[in-house]
Design a protein around this motif. Structure first.
Motif, PDB file in Angstrom:
ATOM      1  N   ALA A   1       0.754  -1.235  -0.017  1.00 12.51           N
ATOM      2  CA  ALA A   1       0.095  -0.078  -0.130  1.00 12.51           C
ATOM      3  C   ALA A   1       0.866   1.201   0.051  1.00 12.51           C
ATOM      4  CB  ALA A   1      -1.055  -0.231   1.252  1.00 12.51           C
ATOM      5  N   LYS A   2       0.489   2.050  -0.684  1.00  8.75           N
ATOM      6  CA  LYS A   2       0.956   3.603  -0.795  1.00  8.75           C
ATOM      7  C   LYS A   2      -0.208   4.796  -0.731  1.00  8.75           C
ATOM      8  CE  LYS A   2       4.859   2.250  -3.743  1.00  8.75           C
ATOM      9  NZ  LYS A   2       4.779   0.884  -4.276  1.00  8.75           N
ATOM     10  N   GLY A   3       0.280   5.882  -0.485  1.00  5.07           N
ATOM     11  CA  GLY A   3      -0.688   6.840  -0.461  1.00  5.07           C
ATOM     12  C   GLY A   3      -1.767   6.781   0.537  1.00  5.07           C
ATOM     13  N   LEU A   4      -3.123   7.050   0.018  1.00  4.04           N
ATOM     14  CA  LEU A   4      -4.315   7.183   0.601  1.00  4.04           C
ATOM     15  C   LEU A   4      -4.460   5.607   1.089  1.00  4.04           C
ATOM     16  CD1 LEU A   4      -6.712   8.470   1.697  1.00  4.04           C
ATOM     17  CD2 LEU A   4      -8.028   7.669  -0.593  1.00  4.04           C
ATOM     18  N   ILE A   5      -4.421   4.636   0.492  1.00  2.43           N
ATOM     19  CA  ILE A   5      -4.502   3.229   0.983  1.00  2.43           C
ATOM     20  C   ILE A   5      -3.648   2.847   1.972  1.00  2.43           C
ATOM     21  CG2 ILE A   5      -4.598   0.766   0.472  1.00  2.43           C
ATOM     22  CD1 ILE A   5      -6.869   2.379  -1.030  1.00  2.43           C
ATOM     23  N   ALA A   6      -2.320   3.214   1.821  1.00  3.67           N
ATOM     24  CA  ALA A   6      -1.393   2.983   3.142  1.00  3.67           C
ATOM     25  C   ALA A   6      -1.988   3.876   4.519  1.00  3.67           C
ATOM     26  CB  ALA A   6       0.040   3.343   2.595  1.00  3.67           C
ATOM     27  N   ASP A   7      -2.457   5.012   4.135  1.00  4.82           N
ATOM     28  CA  ASP A   7      -2.657   5.875   5.291  1.00  4.82           C
ATOM     29  C   ASP A   7      -4.145   5.206   5.940  1.00  4.82           C
ATOM     30  OD1 ASP A   7      -0.744   7.688   4.758  1.00  4.82           O
ATOM     31  OD2 ASP A   7      -2.181   9.024   3.716  1.00  4.82           O
ATOM     32  N   LEU A   8      -5.028   4.838   5.323  1.00  7.23           N
ATOM     33  CA  LEU A   8      -5.980   4.038   5.642  1.00  7.23           C
ATOM     34  C   LEU A   8      -5.744   2.729   6.509  1.00  7.23           C
ATOM     35  CD1 LEU A   8      -8.454   4.855   2.661  1.00  7.23           C
ATOM     36  CD2 LEU A   8      -8.451   5.756   5.030  1.00  7.23           C
ATOM     37  N   TYR A   9      -4.993   2.058   5.943  1.00  5.97           N
ATOM     38  CA  TYR A   9      -4.472   0.854   6.412  1.00  5.97           C
ATOM     39  C   TYR A   9      -3.798   0.975   7.799  1.00  5.97           C
ATOM     40  CZ  TYR A   9      -5.076  -2.206   2.320  1.00  5.97           C
ATOM     41  OH  TYR A   9      -5.844  -2.932   1.228  1.00  5.97           O
ATOM     42  N   ALA A  10      -2.990   1.995   7.903  1.00  4.86           N
ATOM     43  CA  ALA A  10      -2.151   2.595   9.131  1.00  4.86           C
ATOM     44  C   ALA A  10      -3.134   2.738  10.434  1.00  4.86           C
ATOM     45  CB  ALA A  10      -1.590   3.508   8.883  1.00  4.86           C
TER      46      ALA A  10
ATOM     47  N   VAL B   1      -4.994  -5.763   9.093  1.00  2.41           N
ATOM     48  CA  VAL B   1      -6.249  -5.066   8.224  1.00  2.41           C
ATOM     49  C   VAL B   1      -7.059  -6.428   7.665  1.00  2.41           C
ATOM     50  CG1 VAL B   1      -6.646  -3.997   6.069  1.00  2.41           C
ATOM     51  CG2 VAL B   1      -4.479  -3.344   7.353  1.00  2.41           C
ATOM     52  N   PRO B   2      -8.348  -6.248   8.125  1.00  2.09           N
ATOM     53  CA  PRO B   2      -9.340  -7.152   7.567  1.00  2.09           C
ATOM     54  C   PRO B   2      -9.466  -7.426   6.317  1.00  2.09           C
ATOM     55  CG  PRO B   2     -10.151  -5.668   9.358  1.00  2.09           C
ATOM     56  CD  PRO B   2      -8.832  -4.957   8.827  1.00  2.09           C
ATOM     57  N   LYS B   3      -9.768  -8.616   5.938  1.00  3.14           N
ATOM     58  CA  LYS B   3      -9.678  -8.878   4.508  1.00  3.14           C
ATOM     59  C   LYS B   3     -10.756  -8.019   4.024  1.00  3.14           C
ATOM     60  CE  LYS B   3      -6.652 -12.158   3.898  1.00  3.14           C
ATOM     61  NZ  LYS B   3      -5.553 -11.953   2.841  1.00  3.14           N
ATOM     62  N   THR B   4     -11.942  -7.886   4.492  1.00  7.53           N
ATOM     63  CA  THR B   4     -13.149  -7.170   3.933  1.00  7.53           C
ATOM     64  C   THR B   4     -12.422  -5.692   3.760  1.00  7.53           C
ATOM     65  OG1 THR B   4     -13.821  -6.768   6.281  1.00  7.53           O
ATOM     66  CG2 THR B   4     -14.966  -8.438   4.877  1.00  7.53           C
ATOM     67  N   LEU B   5     -11.581  -5.143   4.495  1.00  2.00           N
ATOM     68  CA  LEU B   5     -11.445  -3.707   4.160  1.00  2.00           C
ATOM     69  C   LEU B   5     -10.436  -3.846   3.120  1.00  2.00           C
ATOM     70  CD1 LEU B   5     -11.292  -2.261   7.641  1.00  2.00           C
ATOM     71  CD2 LEU B   5     -12.769  -1.552   5.576  1.00  2.00           C
ATOM     72  N   GLN B   6      -9.474  -4.838   2.962  1.00  2.17           N
ATOM     73  CA  GLN B   6      -8.531  -5.005   1.797  1.00  2.17           C
ATOM     74  C   GLN B   6      -9.371  -5.274   0.495  1.00  2.17           C
ATOM     75  OE1 GLN B   6      -5.109  -8.060   2.300  1.00  2.17           O
ATOM     76  NE2 GLN B   6      -5.728  -7.929   4.444  1.00  2.17           N
ATOM     77  N   LEU B   7     -10.613  -5.635   0.671  1.00  2.00           N
ATOM     78  CA  LEU B   7     -11.466  -5.645  -0.501  1.00  2.00           C
ATOM     79  C   LEU B   7     -11.722  -4.323  -1.019  1.00  2.00           C
ATOM     80  CD1 LEU B   7     -12.890  -7.116  -2.623  1.00  2.00           C
ATOM     81  CD2 LEU B   7     -14.738  -7.265  -1.026  1.00  2.00           C
TER      82      LEU B   7
ATOM     83  N   PHE C   1      -5.008   0.494  11.571  1.00  6.08           N
ATOM     84  CA  PHE C   1      -5.243  -0.767  12.127  1.00  6.08           C
ATOM     85  C   PHE C   1      -3.872  -1.019  12.787  1.00  6.08           C
ATOM     86  CE2 PHE C   1      -8.726  -0.662   9.058  1.00  6.08           C
ATOM     87  CZ  PHE C   1      -9.717  -1.186   9.707  1.00  6.08           C
ATOM     88  N   PRO C   2      -4.101  -1.113  14.047  1.00  6.89           N
ATOM     89  CA  PRO C   2      -2.887  -1.565  14.710  1.00  6.89           C
ATOM     90  C   PRO C   2      -2.030  -2.885  14.403  1.00  6.89           C
ATOM     91  CG  PRO C   2      -4.342  -1.379  16.350  1.00  6.89           C
ATOM     92  CD  PRO C   2      -5.147  -1.237  14.896  1.00  6.89           C
ATOM     93  N   PRO C   3      -0.806  -2.971  14.205  1.00  8.87           N
ATOM     94  CA  PRO C   3      -0.290  -4.465  13.662  1.00  8.87           C
ATOM     95  C   PRO C   3      -0.805  -5.707  14.339  1.00  8.87           C
ATOM     96  CG  PRO C   3       1.420  -2.827  14.191  1.00  8.87           C
ATOM     97  CD  PRO C   3       0.145  -2.159  14.684  1.00  8.87           C
TER      98      PRO C   3
END
Length: 171
Positions: A12-21, A29-35, A23-25
């Protein structure tokens, strides 16, 4: 495997990386959000809704986690069931009580008012046309606003919608 083009957390980069961030390690990141990364704008709005529920003025985080887990179990949304089971476990709920929560809203150890609301939410998911004015008035008498009632039911409906998308696009 995703049937749509998605972005893995490690790529992930940019907006997606920011959104994934968000979620604590230890949770990941839940699979549904990866979708949802297949549509960054939708993913961003989805996370805004999650933040809204996470910071709800009246309803507890335990309530929303119990709701997500129990509705996911009810509709066969295995990924969200497992994800929310993990959160419930980290919140201190024992495995037996988590299993019972699938059909018994009292198993979560919520306050009596939230138990009643969770029971109502399950009725909305199971038999939406059977909801009565009397039931809504009873929830109001417990101190829930119409916004609280709608928010809880919307969270459950979101779980049902997520289940549909998960079953369609993730193998």
């Amino acid at each position: 495997m995703f049937l749509l083009e998605t972005v893995a957390p490690e790529a992930a980069k940019g907006l997606i990386a920011d959104l994934y961030a968000k979620f604590p390690p230890e949770i990941g990141v839940p699979k549904t959000l990866q979708l949802m990364s297949a549509s960054p704008g939708l993913m961003e709005r989805h996370l805004q809704v999650i933040d809204y529920f996470r910071n709800h003025k009246r309803l507890s985080p335990e309530f929303f986690t119990a709701l997500r887990y129990s509705v996911a179990a009810k509709v066969g949304h295995a990924a969200c069931e497992v994800f929310n089971r993990g959160i419930l476990s980290r919140m201190g709920l024992e495995d037996e009580r988590i299993r019972r929560l699938e059909c018994d809203p009292t198993a979560a150890g919520l306050d009596k008012e939230e138990e009643q609301l969770l029971h109502f939410v399950h009725k909305v998911v199971d038999e939406p046309a059977s909801v009565t004015e009397k039931e809504v008035k009873a929830l109001r008498s417990l101190g829930f606003s119409d916004a609280d009632i709608l928010d809880a039911c919307s969270a459950a409906a979101n779980m049902v919608a997520s289940s549909v998308l998960f079953k369609a696009f993730i193998r």
